[in-house]
Design an enzyme around this catalytic site. Sequence first.
Site, PDB file in Angstrom:
ATOM      1  N   SER A  95       8.398  -2.367 -10.406  1.00 31.33           N
ATOM      2  CA  SER A  95       9.795  -2.569 -10.852  1.00 31.33           C
ATOM      3  C   SER A  95      10.530  -2.829  -9.581  1.00 31.33           C
ATOM      4  CB  SER A  95      10.084  -0.958 -11.441  1.00 31.33           C
ATOM      5  OG  SER A  95      10.445  -0.170 -10.513  1.00 31.33           O
ATOM      6  N   GLY A  97      11.319  -0.619  -7.437  1.00 32.02           N
ATOM      7  CA  GLY A  97      12.077   0.992  -7.223  1.00 32.02           C
ATOM      8  C   GLY A  97      11.547   1.184  -5.864  1.00 32.02           C
ATOM      9  N   PHE A  98      10.176   1.318  -5.557  1.00 27.32           N
ATOM     10  CA  PHE A  98       9.740   1.692  -4.354  1.00 27.32           C
ATOM     11  C   PHE A  98      10.199   1.028  -3.308  1.00 27.32           C
ATOM     12  CE2 PHE A  98       6.611   1.662  -0.811  1.00 27.32           C
ATOM     13  CZ  PHE A  98       6.643   3.019  -0.643  1.00 27.32           C
ATOM     14  N   ASP A 148      12.280   3.006 -11.400  1.00 27.26           N
ATOM     15  CA  ASP A 148      12.251   4.705 -11.132  1.00 27.26           C
ATOM     16  C   ASP A 148      12.732   4.943  -9.609  1.00 27.26           C
ATOM     17  OD1 ASP A 148      10.003   3.308  -9.712  1.00 27.26           O
ATOM     18  OD2 ASP A 148       8.916   5.355  -9.658  1.00 27.26           O
ATOM     19  N   GLY A 216       5.264   8.081  -6.446  1.00 31.95           N
ATOM     20  CA  GLY A 216       5.480   9.025  -5.771  1.00 31.95           C
ATOM     21  C   GLY A 216       4.453   9.693  -4.986  1.00 31.95           C
ATOM     22  N   ASP A 266      -3.849   0.299  -6.869  1.00 30.30           N
ATOM     23  CA  ASP A 266      -3.582  -0.848  -6.349  1.00 30.30           C
ATOM     24  C   ASP A 266      -3.183  -0.768  -5.022  1.00 30.30           C
ATOM     25  OD1 ASP A 266      -0.221  -1.722  -5.503  1.00 30.30           O
ATOM     26  OD2 ASP A 266      -0.542  -0.012  -6.838  1.00 30.30           O
ATOM     27  N   CYS A 304     -23.538  -5.816   2.095  1.00 35.57           N
ATOM     28  CA  CYS A 304     -22.515  -6.552   1.262  1.00 35.57           C
ATOM     29  C   CYS A 304     -22.960  -7.930   0.829  1.00 35.57           C
ATOM     30  CB  CYS A 304     -21.250  -6.541   2.313  1.00 35.57           C
ATOM     31  SG  CYS A 304     -19.778  -7.354   1.347  1.00 35.57           S
ATOM     32  N   CYS A 306     -20.440 -10.193  -0.185  1.00 31.97           N
ATOM     33  CA  CYS A 306     -19.339 -11.080  -0.134  1.00 31.97           C
ATOM     34  C   CYS A 306     -19.363 -12.356   0.450  1.00 31.97           C
ATOM     35  CB  CYS A 306     -17.997 -10.387   0.334  1.00 31.97           C
ATOM     36  SG  CYS A 306     -17.932 -10.124   2.113  1.00 31.97           S
ATOM     37  N   CYS A 309     -19.873 -11.781   4.491  1.00 26.21           N
ATOM     38  CA  CYS A 309     -21.111 -11.447   4.817  1.00 26.21           C
ATOM     39  C   CYS A 309     -22.454 -12.249   4.649  1.00 26.21           C
ATOM     40  CB  CYS A 309     -21.228  -9.993   4.323  1.00 26.21           C
ATOM     41  SG  CYS A 309     -20.118  -8.786   4.937  1.00 26.21           S
ATOM     42  N   HIS A 335     -13.701  -9.741   2.523  1.00 26.99           N
ATOM     43  CA  HIS A 335     -14.727  -8.900   2.650  1.00 26.99           C
ATOM     44  C   HIS A 335     -13.957  -7.529   2.075  1.00 26.99           C
ATOM     45  CE1 HIS A 335     -17.835  -5.898   4.294  1.00 26.99           C
ATOM     46  NE2 HIS A 335     -16.565  -5.271   4.589  1.00 26.99           N
TER      47      HIS A 335
END
Length: 378
Positions: A95, A97-98, A148, A216, A266, A304, A306, A309, A335
């Site tokens: 949003s 807000g942070f 928020d 938060g 995230d 791995c 990816c 790698c 990676h």
Amino acid sequence: MDSNPFTFECHATDGQARAGVFHTPHGPIPTPIFAPVGTQATVKAVTPAQLEELGAHLVLSNTYHLFLRPGPDIVAEMGGLHRFMNWPHPILTDSGGFQVFSLTSMRKLDEDGVTFKSHIDGSMQRLTPEISVDVQQKLGADIIMCFDECASPYDRDYVERAMHRTHRWAERCQQAKTRPDQALFGIVQGGVFPDLRQQSAEWIAAQGFPGHAIGGLSVGETKAEMNHMIEVVNAVLPPEKPRYLMGVGSPEDLIHGIWRGVDIFDCVLPTRLARHHAAMTFSGRLNLMNAVNARDPRPIDENCGCYACRHYTRAYLRHLITAKEILAATLISIHNLYTLEELVRQARQAILEGRYQAFAENFLANYRPQPENKSRPA
């Protein structure tokens, strides 16, 4: 389009951990899931094709930054975020807000919203719940967030005031939202105080949102406090709707969050670490700038799969870093993102097979977390 394009199916549970699918207009999101952060309509140093190859299903973009540049009207004129950034899969926008509340000395808060100074040109800007929703509707993400107030976790009086303001703003966000093809998530606040977290979760859960976010956290509290707040909140939030833990992305935090019933994560951490030469692995972080890597023929992680790698050595990556070649950031970002996507894929499979506790315990026993900053206000 279906009258309700957003549905959540829980396919399996193992304790509090759950594996499901959240359906959106731009495709299904298998959960648990990690969303790479594309702050300014791009995941730094990584193309959409590379994101698809490493297995990303959901990308987050930032309302605050896109509000300031290039502006929501331009994004809307270009066909919305999906077309603008060439990402045909689900997108989530926060949003703003942070980011606004992190501008402590550059903003003024009132009951209606926030006036703040742009970090780009110093111009005065205004965000309210209605403006935030309008911007997110123009951006066109599948999942959008209520505006928020994110407060410092330990100041109880302020946290409580911010929680109630967050609830009032959530009502205004619901009233402002008009697009049926976007899912508006309510955000639970309450700092590190279990009674406030429970109160906020109960209030937010009663408002009929299609999904819920836990805000938060990961803002200065200890890991133990964060995990306890997740437990308190998820004991209240309805199990038939997805739960999103905002801004959390270290491997051990994903494991603990999934263990406690979180579905969506995230964080900027994997790409930020990559730009500082640090690789994430299932055993801990690796500093590729260290001289020991100069003649090392191994990949970042021999287990791995990816692109980086499969094709490059630690020696080559260190060479790119010391030569200040931008390819280093791309390869290490690929990676790191793959590592987190693979971690949630394995976690999901473990839940489906009823062995998540053993999976989590084995991972944590072999993982070396970064030292925790244990300082907290008196």
